[in-house]
Scaffold this motif. Sequence first.
Motif, PDB file in Angstrom:
ATOM      1  N   ALA A 147       6.999 -30.091   0.386  1.00 52.76           N
ATOM      2  CA  ALA A 147       6.798 -30.205   1.724  1.00 52.76           C
ATOM      3  C   ALA A 147       8.060 -30.353   2.582  1.00 52.76           C
ATOM      4  O   ALA A 147       9.072 -30.956   2.218  1.00 52.76           O
ATOM      5  N   GLY A 148       8.259 -29.442   3.587  1.00 53.68           N
ATOM      6  CA  GLY A 148       9.448 -29.654   4.553  1.00 53.68           C
ATOM      7  C   GLY A 148      10.412 -28.575   4.328  1.00 53.68           C
ATOM      8  O   GLY A 148      11.451 -28.632   5.060  1.00 53.68           O
ATOM      9  N   THR A 149      10.506 -28.031   3.149  1.00 53.47           N
ATOM     10  CA  THR A 149      11.780 -27.166   2.860  1.00 53.47           C
ATOM     11  C   THR A 149      11.697 -25.893   3.612  1.00 53.47           C
ATOM     12  O   THR A 149      12.793 -25.609   4.211  1.00 53.47           O
ATOM     13  N   GLN A 150      10.623 -25.196   4.308  1.00 59.30           N
ATOM     14  CA  GLN A 150      10.651 -24.301   5.007  1.00 59.30           C
ATOM     15  C   GLN A 150      11.315 -24.749   6.281  1.00 59.30           C
ATOM     16  O   GLN A 150      11.871 -23.840   6.933  1.00 59.30           O
ATOM     17  N   GLU A 151      10.706 -25.692   6.638  1.00 55.85           N
ATOM     18  CA  GLU A 151      11.293 -26.151   8.112  1.00 55.85           C
ATOM     19  C   GLU A 151      12.628 -26.533   8.204  1.00 55.85           C
ATOM     20  O   GLU A 151      13.444 -26.141   9.106  1.00 55.85           O
ATOM     21  N   ALA A 152      13.166 -27.193   7.011  1.00 54.15           N
ATOM     22  CA  ALA A 152      14.472 -27.617   7.016  1.00 54.15           C
ATOM     23  C   ALA A 152      15.493 -26.341   6.955  1.00 54.15           C
ATOM     24  O   ALA A 152      16.518 -26.182   7.656  1.00 54.15           O
ATOM     25  N   ILE A 153      15.132 -25.414   5.997  1.00 56.86           N
ATOM     26  CA  ILE A 153      15.952 -24.035   5.955  1.00 56.86           C
ATOM     27  C   ILE A 153      16.212 -23.316   7.295  1.00 56.86           C
ATOM     28  O   ILE A 153      17.136 -22.756   8.081  1.00 56.86           O
ATOM     29  N   LYS A 154      15.129 -23.405   8.087  1.00 57.25           N
ATOM     30  CA  LYS A 154      14.884 -22.790   9.632  1.00 57.25           C
ATOM     31  C   LYS A 154      15.516 -23.731  10.497  1.00 57.25           C
ATOM     32  O   LYS A 154      16.335 -23.164  11.343  1.00 57.25           O
ATOM     33  N   ARG A 155      15.673 -24.890  10.455  1.00 59.81           N
ATOM     34  CA  ARG A 155      16.562 -25.899  11.137  1.00 59.81           C
ATOM     35  C   ARG A 155      17.946 -25.757  11.013  1.00 59.81           C
ATOM     36  O   ARG A 155      18.758 -25.647  11.944  1.00 59.81           O
ATOM     37  N   TYR A 156      18.383 -25.607   9.666  1.00 59.96           N
ATOM     38  CA  TYR A 156      19.740 -25.249   9.554  1.00 59.96           C
ATOM     39  C   TYR A 156      20.204 -24.047  10.181  1.00 59.96           C
ATOM     40  O   TYR A 156      21.191 -24.241  10.715  1.00 59.96           O
ATOM     41  N   ALA A 157      19.514 -22.871   9.974  1.00 54.55           N
ATOM     42  CA  ALA A 157      19.587 -21.549  10.329  1.00 54.55           C
ATOM     43  C   ALA A 157      19.915 -21.601  11.947  1.00 54.55           C
ATOM     44  O   ALA A 157      20.660 -21.133  12.834  1.00 54.55           O
ATOM     45  N   LYS A 158      19.106 -22.519  12.738  1.00 52.56           N
ATOM     46  CA  LYS A 158      19.004 -22.386  13.941  1.00 52.56           C
ATOM     47  C   LYS A 158      20.222 -23.200  14.578  1.00 52.56           C
ATOM     48  O   LYS A 158      20.596 -22.969  15.655  1.00 52.56           O
ATOM     49  N   ALA A 159      20.790 -24.068  13.750  1.00 54.33           N
ATOM     50  CA  ALA A 159      21.952 -24.714  14.253  1.00 54.33           C
ATOM     51  C   ALA A 159      23.112 -23.800  14.081  1.00 54.33           C
ATOM     52  O   ALA A 159      24.267 -24.204  14.485  1.00 54.33           O
ATOM     53  N   TYR A 160      23.203 -22.750  13.572  1.00 48.94           N
ATOM     54  CA  TYR A 160      24.235 -21.813  13.440  1.00 48.94           C
ATOM     55  C   TYR A 160      24.403 -21.156  14.621  1.00 48.94           C
ATOM     56  O   TYR A 160      23.519 -20.492  15.241  1.00 48.94           O
ATOM     57  N   LYS A 161      25.497 -21.127  15.316  1.00 52.47           N
ATOM     58  CA  LYS A 161      25.890 -20.495  16.679  1.00 52.47           C
ATOM     59  C   LYS A 161      26.529 -19.295  16.544  1.00 52.47           C
ATOM     60  O   LYS A 161      26.337 -18.638  17.679  1.00 52.47           O
ATOM     61  N   GLU A 162      26.946 -18.703  15.405  1.00 50.06           N
ATOM     62  CA  GLU A 162      27.607 -17.302  15.395  1.00 50.06           C
ATOM     63  C   GLU A 162      26.869 -16.364  15.233  1.00 50.06           C
ATOM     64  O   GLU A 162      26.914 -14.963  15.684  1.00 50.06           O
ATOM     65  N   ALA A 163      25.469 -16.499  15.078  1.00 50.14           N
ATOM     66  CA  ALA A 163      24.415 -15.382  14.681  1.00 50.14           C
ATOM     67  C   ALA A 163      23.189 -15.911  14.992  1.00 50.14           C
ATOM     68  O   ALA A 163      22.770 -17.230  14.505  1.00 50.14           O
ATOM     69  N   ASN A 164      22.202 -15.080  14.965  1.00 49.87           N
ATOM     70  CA  ASN A 164      20.872 -15.368  15.010  1.00 49.87           C
ATOM     71  C   ASN A 164      20.306 -15.051  13.679  1.00 49.87           C
ATOM     72  O   ASN A 164      20.042 -13.955  13.346  1.00 49.87           O
ATOM     73  N   VAL A 165      19.792 -16.323  12.946  1.00 43.81           N
ATOM     74  CA  VAL A 165      19.579 -16.023  11.410  1.00 43.81           C
ATOM     75  C   VAL A 165      18.121 -16.097  11.292  1.00 43.81           C
ATOM     76  O   VAL A 165      17.381 -17.164  11.735  1.00 43.81           O
ATOM     77  N   SER A 166      17.405 -15.104  10.687  1.00 45.31           N
ATOM     78  CA  SER A 166      15.937 -14.987  10.673  1.00 45.31           C
ATOM     79  C   SER A 166      15.674 -15.263   8.894  1.00 45.31           C
ATOM     80  O   SER A 166      16.400 -14.790   8.071  1.00 45.31           O
ATOM     81  N   THR A 167      14.776 -16.037   9.076  1.00 40.87           N
ATOM     82  CA  THR A 167      14.339 -16.450   7.599  1.00 40.87           C
ATOM     83  C   THR A 167      12.998 -15.926   6.979  1.00 40.87           C
ATOM     84  O   THR A 167      12.051 -15.866   7.733  1.00 40.87           O
ATOM     85  N   GLN A 168      13.067 -15.062   5.816  1.00 40.00           N
ATOM     86  CA  GLN A 168      11.805 -14.577   5.287  1.00 40.00           C
ATOM     87  C   GLN A 168      11.538 -15.634   4.224  1.00 40.00           C
ATOM     88  O   GLN A 168      12.493 -15.696   3.321  1.00 40.00           O
TER      89      GLN A 168
END
Length: 419
Positions: free
Chosen positions: A54-75
């Motif tokens: 539990a919580g893994t998908q949210e964590a990966i998306k949270r990290y990606a959202k913190a990246y400012k140089e690109a818009n990272v989409s998670t599949q």
Amino acid sequence: MSAMSSNNWDRRSVLRAAAGLAALGPLAACGGNTGRANGSGEVLTQYFHAYGEAGTQEAIKRYAKAYKEANVSTQWITGTNFESKLFSALLTKNAPDVFEFHPQLQLIKSGQVAPLDDIINPVKDDFNPADIKSHTVDGKIYGVRMIDDPQFFFYRKSMLEKAGVDVPQTLEELAEAAEKLTTDKVKGLFLGNNMVSTNYALVWAAGADQLNAKNEIAYHTDEVAAALKVYRKMFTSGHLLLDAPADYWDPSALVQGLTAIQWCGMWAMPVMQKALGDDLGIFPFPSAASGAKPAVYNGGWSMFVNAKGKKVDEAKEYVKWLWIDQKKYQEDWALSYGFHVPPRISIAESATKLKSGLPAEGVKLFSDYGRFDNINWTQAMITALEGVIADAVRKGVDPEKALDTADKKVNRELKKLFG
């Protein structure tokens, strides 16, 4: 992590690259997140298998959202065929820019993954040397290790005590323990629903290996054949749990009392401890041949950059940012959603959650007996060795004959890779 994919190539495993899989249809429904447009407006796509914690998908998306140089989409790829979906997607124009997988030579030989020496070299000495070695071909490093996943047997101490069973030290003793621990309500042992998750451990504990230093078959020995006979005996005995509601990567078989001993990964330890407290113990895959050491399979996941994508440099920048620079995220990923051994030495040294009790025992088993993926052992070879379990253990084919069948497939693959 608890590969939701039952693989363990670990995990590595049951997955088949199903030819002709319509990659794009199902992937649209796999939970992509567009997030917000960041700094450059650049869009990157990353593929992850659906972790069980539990919580893994949210964590990966949270990290990606913190990246400012690109818009990272998670599949977030659900189901048990992550590897076939990934391999199929890599052949299309919708291929991911970065993806998690395990080091396998065919991805490098086909030019699918980019070397990452330039981002890893400055911190190379802070990675577990075995992780660096398992990702290195011809002096180049492919993939950044995110987590190491030791796998071993978990058991209910009270059940062993009640049955008068000691922790097994040999494969024969494991078979005897399974018999003594089986009641009308509980099976003695769970090796996974298709029994292939222990393949590597069985080979290593029999004193063999998948391949030798010359990249020749090394698993086909008398000792491995004898170990397969013990597996066959266990399979036909009625002492194995064979139809658990969830596979070996999920802790529920042990937690719900369906079995007394279960093969699983350290990722599931927090859930098991919460449910079972001090009644939980662990031990490595026991010796399966005279003089051979016990074995702990180290699975795990690594991040790769798609060398055939249009944004290789941007993808490498993102991988560097998340899996090299952001130590707080790397620590969070390894320790907050299940237990994994951080591949970064500095993070592992400060991981207080792994310093005492059962987690510390797990780390010790990992350091004493842990064995890592061989990058030259590819998906086709994984499938061939799984076929040995299907034939020799489940169908009762003579182990020598089953190993001969695997040899043909593995040698064909070795010839392709090494000539």
